[in-house]
Design a protein around this motif. Sequence first.
Motif, PDB file in Angstrom:
ATOM      1  N   PHE A  16       0.836  -1.202   0.000  1.00  0.00           N
ATOM      2  CA  PHE A  16       0.000   0.000   0.000  1.00  0.00           C
ATOM      3  C   PHE A  16       0.872   1.254   0.000  1.00  0.00           C
ATOM      4  CE2 PHE A  16      -2.212   3.399   2.275  1.00  0.00           C
ATOM      5  CZ  PHE A  16      -3.375   3.496   1.528  1.00  0.00           C
ATOM      6  N   ARG A  17       1.889   1.274   0.856  1.00  0.00           N
ATOM      7  CA  ARG A  17       2.755   2.455   0.924  1.00  0.00           C
ATOM      8  C   ARG A  17       3.533   2.642  -0.371  1.00  0.00           C
ATOM      9  NH1 ARG A  17       3.729   0.793   6.382  1.00  0.00           N
ATOM     10  NH2 ARG A  17       5.733  -0.129   5.768  1.00  0.00           N
ATOM     11  N   THR A  18       3.985   1.537  -0.956  1.00  0.00           N
ATOM     12  CA  THR A  18       4.695   1.638  -2.232  1.00  0.00           C
ATOM     13  C   THR A  18       3.802   2.255  -3.299  1.00  0.00           C
ATOM     14  OG1 THR A  18       6.117  -0.262  -1.734  1.00  0.00           O
ATOM     15  CG2 THR A  18       5.850   0.328  -4.051  1.00  0.00           C
ATOM     16  N   ALA A  19       2.565   1.777  -3.381  1.00  0.00           N
ATOM     17  CA  ALA A  19       1.637   2.273  -4.406  1.00  0.00           C
ATOM     18  C   ALA A  19       1.302   3.738  -4.203  1.00  0.00           C
ATOM     19  CB  ALA A  19       0.370   1.427  -4.408  1.00  0.00           C
ATOM     20  N   VAL A  20       0.983   4.111  -2.970  1.00  0.00           N
ATOM     21  CA  VAL A  20       0.510   5.476  -2.702  1.00  0.00           C
ATOM     22  C   VAL A  20       1.658   6.479  -2.649  1.00  0.00           C
ATOM     23  CG1 VAL A  20      -0.666   6.928  -1.008  1.00  0.00           C
ATOM     24  CG2 VAL A  20      -1.568   4.662  -1.547  1.00  0.00           C
ATOM     25  N   GLU A  21       2.716   6.136  -1.914  1.00  0.00           N
ATOM     26  CA  GLU A  21       3.783   7.106  -1.676  1.00  0.00           C
ATOM     27  C   GLU A  21       4.791   7.186  -2.818  1.00  0.00           C
ATOM     28  OE1 GLU A  21       5.520   6.053   2.062  1.00  0.00           O
ATOM     29  OE2 GLU A  21       3.605   6.212   3.147  1.00  0.00           O
ATOM     30  N   GLN A  22       5.057   6.060  -3.478  1.00  0.00           N
ATOM     31  CA  GLN A  22       6.077   6.064  -4.524  1.00  0.00           C
ATOM     32  C   GLN A  22       5.487   6.098  -5.930  1.00  0.00           C
ATOM     33  OE1 GLN A  22       9.165   3.069  -3.877  1.00  0.00           O
ATOM     34  NE2 GLN A  22       8.623   3.002  -1.702  1.00  0.00           N
ATOM     35  N   MET A  23       4.363   5.397  -6.134  1.00  0.00           N
ATOM     36  CA  MET A  23       3.768   5.345  -7.466  1.00  0.00           C
ATOM     37  C   MET A  23       2.694   6.399  -7.668  1.00  0.00           C
ATOM     38  SD  MET A  23       3.402   1.201  -7.757  1.00  0.00           S
ATOM     39  CE  MET A  23       2.660   1.279  -9.384  1.00  0.00           C
ATOM     40  N   ILE A  33      -6.215  -1.716  -2.803  1.00  0.00           N
ATOM     41  CA  ILE A  33      -6.947  -2.611  -1.917  1.00  0.00           C
ATOM     42  C   ILE A  33      -5.967  -3.577  -1.264  1.00  0.00           C
ATOM     43  CG2 ILE A  33      -8.834  -4.269  -1.728  1.00  0.00           C
ATOM     44  CD1 ILE A  33      -9.656  -1.454  -2.766  1.00  0.00           C
ATOM     45  N   GLN A  34      -5.963  -3.601   0.069  1.00  0.00           N
ATOM     46  CA  GLN A  34      -5.147  -4.571   0.792  1.00  0.00           C
ATOM     47  C   GLN A  34      -5.944  -5.871   0.913  1.00  0.00           C
ATOM     48  OE1 GLN A  34      -2.854  -3.084   4.221  1.00  0.00           O
ATOM     49  NE2 GLN A  34      -3.666  -1.045   3.747  1.00  0.00           N
ATOM     50  N   MET A  35      -5.540  -6.867   0.141  1.00  0.00           N
ATOM     51  CA  MET A  35      -6.329  -8.097   0.031  1.00  0.00           C
ATOM     52  C   MET A  35      -5.908  -9.164   1.032  1.00  0.00           C
ATOM     53  SD  MET A  35      -4.710  -9.557  -3.510  1.00  0.00           S
ATOM     54  CE  MET A  35      -2.924  -9.653  -3.731  1.00  0.00           C
ATOM     55  N   SER A  36      -4.871  -8.906   1.828  1.00  0.00           N
ATOM     56  CA  SER A  36      -4.352  -9.890   2.770  1.00  0.00           C
ATOM     57  C   SER A  36      -3.984 -11.160   1.999  1.00  0.00           C
ATOM     58  CB  SER A  36      -5.370 -10.151   3.872  1.00  0.00           C
ATOM     59  OG  SER A  36      -4.847 -11.008   4.861  1.00  0.00           O
ATOM     60  N   ASN A  37      -4.385 -12.328   2.501  1.00  0.00           N
ATOM     61  CA  ASN A  37      -4.051 -13.591   1.838  1.00  0.00           C
ATOM     62  C   ASN A  37      -5.099 -14.037   0.829  1.00  0.00           C
ATOM     63  OD1 ASN A  37      -1.583 -14.408   3.350  1.00  0.00           O
ATOM     64  ND2 ASN A  37      -2.969 -14.347   5.088  1.00  0.00           N
ATOM     65  N   PHE A  38      -6.178 -13.248   0.668  1.00  0.00           N
ATOM     66  CA  PHE A  38      -7.360 -13.730  -0.056  1.00  0.00           C
ATOM     67  C   PHE A  38      -7.354 -13.276  -1.513  1.00  0.00           C
ATOM     68  CE2 PHE A  38      -8.497 -12.852   4.432  1.00  0.00           C
ATOM     69  CZ  PHE A  38      -8.449 -14.163   4.864  1.00  0.00           C
ATOM     70  N   VAL A  39      -6.323 -13.696  -2.234  1.00  0.00           N
ATOM     71  CA  VAL A  39      -6.138 -13.235  -3.608  1.00  0.00           C
ATOM     72  C   VAL A  39      -7.319 -13.641  -4.487  1.00  0.00           C
ATOM     73  CG1 VAL A  39      -4.593 -13.248  -5.598  1.00  0.00           C
ATOM     74  CG2 VAL A  39      -3.649 -13.462  -3.289  1.00  0.00           C
ATOM     75  N   GLY A  40      -7.667 -14.913  -4.479  1.00  0.00           N
ATOM     76  CA  GLY A  40      -8.752 -15.382  -5.334  1.00  0.00           C
ATOM     77  C   GLY A  40     -10.080 -14.735  -5.002  1.00  0.00           C
ATOM     78  N   TYR A  41     -10.378 -14.645  -3.724  1.00  0.00           N
ATOM     79  CA  TYR A  41     -11.649 -14.061  -3.282  1.00  0.00           C
ATOM     80  C   TYR A  41     -11.773 -12.605  -3.746  1.00  0.00           C
ATOM     81  CZ  TYR A  41     -15.123 -12.187   0.009  1.00  0.00           C
ATOM     82  OH  TYR A  41     -16.206 -11.546   0.578  1.00  0.00           O
ATOM     83  N   ILE A  42     -10.726 -11.824  -3.554  1.00  0.00           N
ATOM     84  CA  ILE A  42     -10.795 -10.406  -3.922  1.00  0.00           C
ATOM     85  C   ILE A  42     -10.799 -10.244  -5.441  1.00  0.00           C
ATOM     86  CG2 ILE A  42      -9.632  -8.175  -3.742  1.00  0.00           C
ATOM     87  CD1 ILE A  42     -11.065  -9.122  -1.209  1.00  0.00           C
TER      88      ILE A  42
END
Length: 388
Positions: free
Chosen positions: A228-235, A243-252
Amino acid sequence: MSASAKDRHQWREGYTTGSSAAAAAKAACLQLQQVRHLILGNEWVEDQKITQVNIPLPNLSRLSIPVSQCEGDEQRAWASVIKDGGDDPDVTNGLEIKACVNYLSEQGSILIEGGHGVGTVTKKGLAVPVGASAINPTPRRMIEQAVREVFPLEEIKVVIEVPQGEEAAERTLNPRLGIMRGISILGTTGIVRPMSEEAFKTSILPELDQAVAYGHRTLVLTPGNYGFRTAVEQMHVQPEAVIQMSNFVGYILEEAVYRGIKQILLLGHVGKLIKVAGGIFHTHNRVADARSEILLAHCALAGMEQSTLLKLADIPTLEGAVKELLQLNQEDLVHKLAALASARAEAYVQRKVKIGTVLTLLDGTFVGWDEQAQQLIQDEGWIWPVRD
């Protein structure tokens, strides 16, 4: 004994902030009703200390909740409940949830507002409109039903307060969702079921809904705070599009497709997203921890010597192994893993969305990416981080 040390079948259930608010509101109304009867002399009632109330739940069952404090006069009263989340590790556990009620007239509506410690919604896309108190629709109905059990017709104003809510909110997603200066009054069932993976997954969905409400059709999905910080602060990606999806890649991924998202950038640590390259869409290490195996398999397919494979296998972290690959000028292999993650993810959602992948180190350094990720970042006008 902590919740994690218990047999999960013995975990103790608790109640939501919504149930706490409804119980506090009912207790305050009972106090108000009792004092009004005593002072106005309409009928004799015994002056009783209110220590517990029984409230209706959305599934038509009922719940008894202890009352911490209760005071009032013939026009107004207040009561508080200590929120008990059972064995669920929630930042709201132990907070005082307070309801202040005012008698306005003999007939009218139930007016529900948030006071100190209840957040105010400042961004669209949530269940509550911008400018309103962060009391979700189900808790509002629960509060109204609880009040109506005491005052069936009267016009009553209810203000929900959480004295320590502003401090607690800093440890929640609220600031990121645009809910400021307090917690949210939440709950769809009124009951907290401890350590529920389903509940955790569902808690991510408001972020997706908010992204859609802001018009985003391209999202960054990342496992957690580092991405999240990489995307917002650097990109310079807008926070609502990450979206922070945690471990739930398929679900999200499935939920994003359901909401009409057209493009997705998977951005995260190589140790997490390499699992997607192996067709793993729940990335918790207790579910699937094949990071090293996936990496070594592709290294072997690339024709690396056995001595190199053994050296890589002996490195305790995947980050260390990837750094070793970069020292061996094997950047193309890491890029191939990113492309494979994108291909597996697109196949998972039947190619209903275009997906690119960027693999990073813990400090956010990009180490692997595919052409789709490059094109997506360029098209969106995001910044490609440059490291010294």
